[in-house]
Design a protein around this motif. Sequence first.
Motif, PDB file in Angstrom:
ATOM      1  N   LYS A  80       0.836  -1.207   0.000  1.00  0.00           N
ATOM      2  CA  LYS A  80       0.000   0.000   0.000  1.00  0.00           C
ATOM      3  C   LYS A  80       0.867   1.251   0.000  1.00  0.00           C
ATOM      4  O   LYS A  80       0.580   2.225  -0.699  1.00  0.00           O
ATOM      5  N   MET A  81       1.928   1.227   0.800  1.00  0.00           N
ATOM      6  CA  MET A  81       2.835   2.361   0.851  1.00  0.00           C
ATOM      7  C   MET A  81       3.483   2.589  -0.506  1.00  0.00           C
ATOM      8  O   MET A  81       3.537   3.725  -1.008  1.00  0.00           O
ATOM      9  N   CYS A  82       3.978   1.532  -1.121  1.00  0.00           N
ATOM     10  CA  CYS A  82       4.654   1.644  -2.418  1.00  0.00           C
ATOM     11  C   CYS A  82       3.707   2.131  -3.509  1.00  0.00           C
ATOM     12  O   CYS A  82       4.124   2.830  -4.433  1.00  0.00           O
ATOM     13  N   ALA A  83       2.434   1.762  -3.392  1.00  0.00           N
ATOM     14  CA  ALA A  83       1.452   2.194  -4.396  1.00  0.00           C
ATOM     15  C   ALA A  83       1.279   3.712  -4.357  1.00  0.00           C
ATOM     16  O   ALA A  83       1.011   4.342  -5.384  1.00  0.00           O
ATOM     17  N   VAL A  84       1.437   4.298  -3.169  1.00  0.00           N
ATOM     18  CA  VAL A  84       1.306   5.749  -3.018  1.00  0.00           C
ATOM     19  C   VAL A  84       2.624   6.444  -3.326  1.00  0.00           C
ATOM     20  O   VAL A  84       2.665   7.447  -4.040  1.00  0.00           O
ATOM     21  N   ASP A  85       3.714   5.905  -2.771  1.00  0.00           N
ATOM     22  CA  ASP A  85       5.037   6.519  -2.953  1.00  0.00           C
ATOM     23  C   ASP A  85       6.108   5.423  -2.946  1.00  0.00           C
ATOM     24  O   ASP A  85       6.517   4.961  -1.876  1.00  0.00           O
ATOM     25  N   PRO A  86       6.578   5.014  -4.116  1.00  0.00           N
ATOM     26  CA  PRO A  86       7.579   3.937  -4.195  1.00  0.00           C
ATOM     27  C   PRO A  86       8.888   4.269  -3.486  1.00  0.00           C
ATOM     28  O   PRO A  86       9.654   3.358  -3.151  1.00  0.00           O
ATOM     29  N   ASN A  87       9.154   5.550  -3.252  1.00  0.00           N
ATOM     30  CA  ASN A  87      10.400   5.958  -2.612  1.00  0.00           C
ATOM     31  C   ASN A  87      10.285   6.072  -1.094  1.00  0.00           C
ATOM     32  O   ASN A  87      11.274   6.391  -0.423  1.00  0.00           O
ATOM     33  N   ALA A  88       9.099   5.833  -0.554  1.00  0.00           N
ATOM     34  CA  ALA A  88       8.883   6.009   0.884  1.00  0.00           C
ATOM     35  C   ALA A  88       9.553   4.946   1.755  1.00  0.00           C
ATOM     36  O   ALA A  88      10.100   5.281   2.815  1.00  0.00           O
ATOM     37  N   PRO A  89       9.575   3.657   1.370  1.00  0.00           N
ATOM     38  CA  PRO A  89      10.188   2.639   2.240  1.00  0.00           C
ATOM     39  C   PRO A  89      11.692   2.841   2.403  1.00  0.00           C
ATOM     40  O   PRO A  89      12.380   3.304   1.487  1.00  0.00           O
ATOM     41  N   THR A  90      12.192   2.499   3.593  1.00  0.00           N
ATOM     42  CA  THR A  90      13.623   2.551   3.852  1.00  0.00           C
ATOM     43  C   THR A  90      14.301   1.350   3.183  1.00  0.00           C
ATOM     44  O   THR A  90      13.630   0.423   2.701  1.00  0.00           O
ATOM     45  N   ASP A  91      15.638   1.345   3.189  1.00  0.00           N
ATOM     46  CA  ASP A  91      16.372   0.216   2.611  1.00  0.00           C
ATOM     47  C   ASP A  91      16.015  -1.081   3.338  1.00  0.00           C
ATOM     48  O   ASP A  91      15.852  -2.133   2.703  1.00  0.00           O
ATOM     49  N   GLU A  92      15.903  -0.994   4.659  1.00  0.00           N
ATOM     50  CA  GLU A  92      15.546  -2.189   5.438  1.00  0.00           C
ATOM     51  C   GLU A  92      14.156  -2.686   5.064  1.00  0.00           C
ATOM     52  O   GLU A  92      13.931  -3.903   4.916  1.00  0.00           O
ATOM     53  N   GLU A  93      13.217  -1.753   4.920  1.00  0.00           N
ATOM     54  CA  GLU A  93      11.847  -2.137   4.574  1.00  0.00           C
ATOM     55  C   GLU A  93      11.781  -2.726   3.173  1.00  0.00           C
ATOM     56  O   GLU A  93      11.019  -3.665   2.918  1.00  0.00           O
ATOM     57  N   ASN A  94      12.574  -2.182   2.268  1.00  0.00           N
ATOM     58  CA  ASN A  94      12.613  -2.740   0.912  1.00  0.00           C
ATOM     59  C   ASN A  94      13.185  -4.150   0.915  1.00  0.00           C
ATOM     60  O   ASN A  94      12.741  -5.022   0.156  1.00  0.00           O
ATOM     61  N   GLU A  95      14.165  -4.366   1.780  1.00  0.00           N
ATOM     62  CA  GLU A  95      14.758  -5.703   1.868  1.00  0.00           C
ATOM     63  C   GLU A  95      13.769  -6.709   2.437  1.00  0.00           C
ATOM     64  O   GLU A  95      13.680  -7.854   1.989  1.00  0.00           O
ATOM     65  N   LEU A  96      13.005  -6.250   3.432  1.00  0.00           N
ATOM     66  CA  LEU A  96      12.000  -7.113   4.046  1.00  0.00           C
ATOM     67  C   LEU A  96      10.725  -7.205   3.212  1.00  0.00           C
ATOM     68  O   LEU A  96       9.948  -8.150   3.377  1.00  0.00           O
ATOM     69  N   THR A  97      10.526  -6.226   2.332  1.00  0.00           N
ATOM     70  CA  THR A  97       9.267  -6.042   1.582  1.00  0.00           C
ATOM     71  C   THR A  97       8.081  -6.089   2.547  1.00  0.00           C
ATOM     72  O   THR A  97       7.043  -6.682   2.264  1.00  0.00           O
ATOM     73  N   ALA A  98       8.256  -5.423   3.691  1.00  0.00           N
ATOM     74  CA  ALA A  98       7.206  -5.377   4.702  1.00  0.00           C
ATOM     75  C   ALA A  98       7.466  -4.197   5.634  1.00  0.00           C
ATOM     76  O   ALA A  98       8.605  -3.746   5.786  1.00  0.00           O
ATOM     77  N   ILE A  99       6.404  -3.682   6.247  1.00  0.00           N
ATOM     78  CA  ILE A  99       6.505  -2.605   7.230  1.00  0.00           C
ATOM     79  C   ILE A  99       5.559  -2.904   8.390  1.00  0.00           C
ATOM     80  O   ILE A  99       4.671  -3.755   8.281  1.00  0.00           O
ATOM     81  N   SER A 100       5.746  -2.187   9.497  1.00  0.00           N
ATOM     82  CA  SER A 100       4.864  -2.360  10.650  1.00  0.00           C
ATOM     83  C   SER A 100       3.607  -1.510  10.475  1.00  0.00           C
ATOM     84  O   SER A 100       3.577  -0.565   9.675  1.00  0.00           O
ATOM     85  N   LYS A 101       2.597  -1.823  11.265  1.00  0.00           N
ATOM     86  CA  LYS A 101       1.359  -1.047  11.218  1.00  0.00           C
ATOM     87  C   LYS A 101       1.600   0.381  11.683  1.00  0.00           C
ATOM     88  O   LYS A 101       1.049   1.331  11.117  1.00  0.00           O
ATOM     89  N   TYR A 102       2.432   0.537  12.713  1.00  0.00           N
ATOM     90  CA  TYR A 102       2.741   1.880  13.207  1.00  0.00           C
ATOM     91  C   TYR A 102       3.410   2.717  12.120  1.00  0.00           C
ATOM     92  O   TYR A 102       3.095   3.884  11.928  1.00  0.00           O
ATOM     93  N   ARG A 103       4.340   2.107  11.413  1.00  0.00           N
ATOM     94  CA  ARG A 103       5.031   2.808  10.320  1.00  0.00           C
ATOM     95  C   ARG A 103       4.031   3.234   9.245  1.00  0.00           C
ATOM     96  O   ARG A 103       4.088   4.359   8.732  1.00  0.00           O
ATOM     97  N   TYR A 104       3.106   2.345   8.926  1.00  0.00           N
ATOM     98  CA  TYR A 104       2.136   2.678   7.886  1.00  0.00           C
ATOM     99  C   TYR A 104       1.187   3.781   8.341  1.00  0.00           C
ATOM    100  O   TYR A 104       0.875   4.702   7.581  1.00  0.00           O
TER     101      TYR A 104
END
Length: 278
Positions: A80-104
């Motif tokens: 969902k984050m990437c659909a809005v802004d592909p540049n928003a995830p951090t390097d760690e999040e891109n590696e995990l291809t996942a984020i926490s609910k708080y982050r979202y």
Amino acid sequence: MSERVALEKLNEDAFLGGFVPNFSGIETINGEEYIQMQDLLRDFDNPSLMDIKIGLRTFHEEEIVHARHKTKWRKDLYEKMCAVDPNAPTDEENELTAISKYRYMSFRESLTSTVNLGFRIEGIKVSDNTEGVSKDFKTMRDKDKIIECILEFCRFDRNILAVYISRLRILTTRLEQSPFVEKNQLIGSSLLFLHSSGVYPVKANLWMIDFGKTIPLPPRVKINHKSQWRPGNYEDGYLFGIENLLEIFQSAQALLPGESSVFKKDFVTKDGHKPNVF
């Protein structure tokens, strides 16, 4: 606190009773309970309406605590984050291809005027436009864009703006006096704006709605509803949002030339910008 309890208490509040739908009880249909309340659209002919979410956050403090201490990495929220802004995830999040609910949740709020103004437009429907206003409200932060939306919603009518400004001023005073507001966090609540276009005298009003996430403050905790929220201080930013919204409406009215109350289709702002009209 349930929506029902909040409505009951607000209807009993001497200061805010006139700003919330009348509550008339609970009706049970096929085993399901339904809240009976005032039909706010009943007295308006082909109304225009706008829903504005008020406050600096739309989630409870407890949601943050839970999300922080029991981190669950979610791929769906990353997508969902990437659909809005592909540049928003951090390097760690891109590696995990996942984020926490708080982050979202933090990311989602940061995109809108919720964070900087304490309110955001959820939706607009105008009386003569069955498809509604075509705006990407999810990423709208700029004051000028919001003012443009307000002008379009009010059809550049000074009289309609004047009614809303008057109601917002009264609401601001009443909120500061209300015992209900003093004791509760107003989370995820909205203001509903309604008017009938082309009707004189002007028929317009606004109401506080959506109290499903309103909850009492913890014992001995006091907030002013204006300070910036940070985890643990319980501020909701409700009054902060109302005051900024009033300022936006006043700025919109100030842009209209003269005292004319008719719709200015060829209206141009002081900086030479011509807003999009329907």
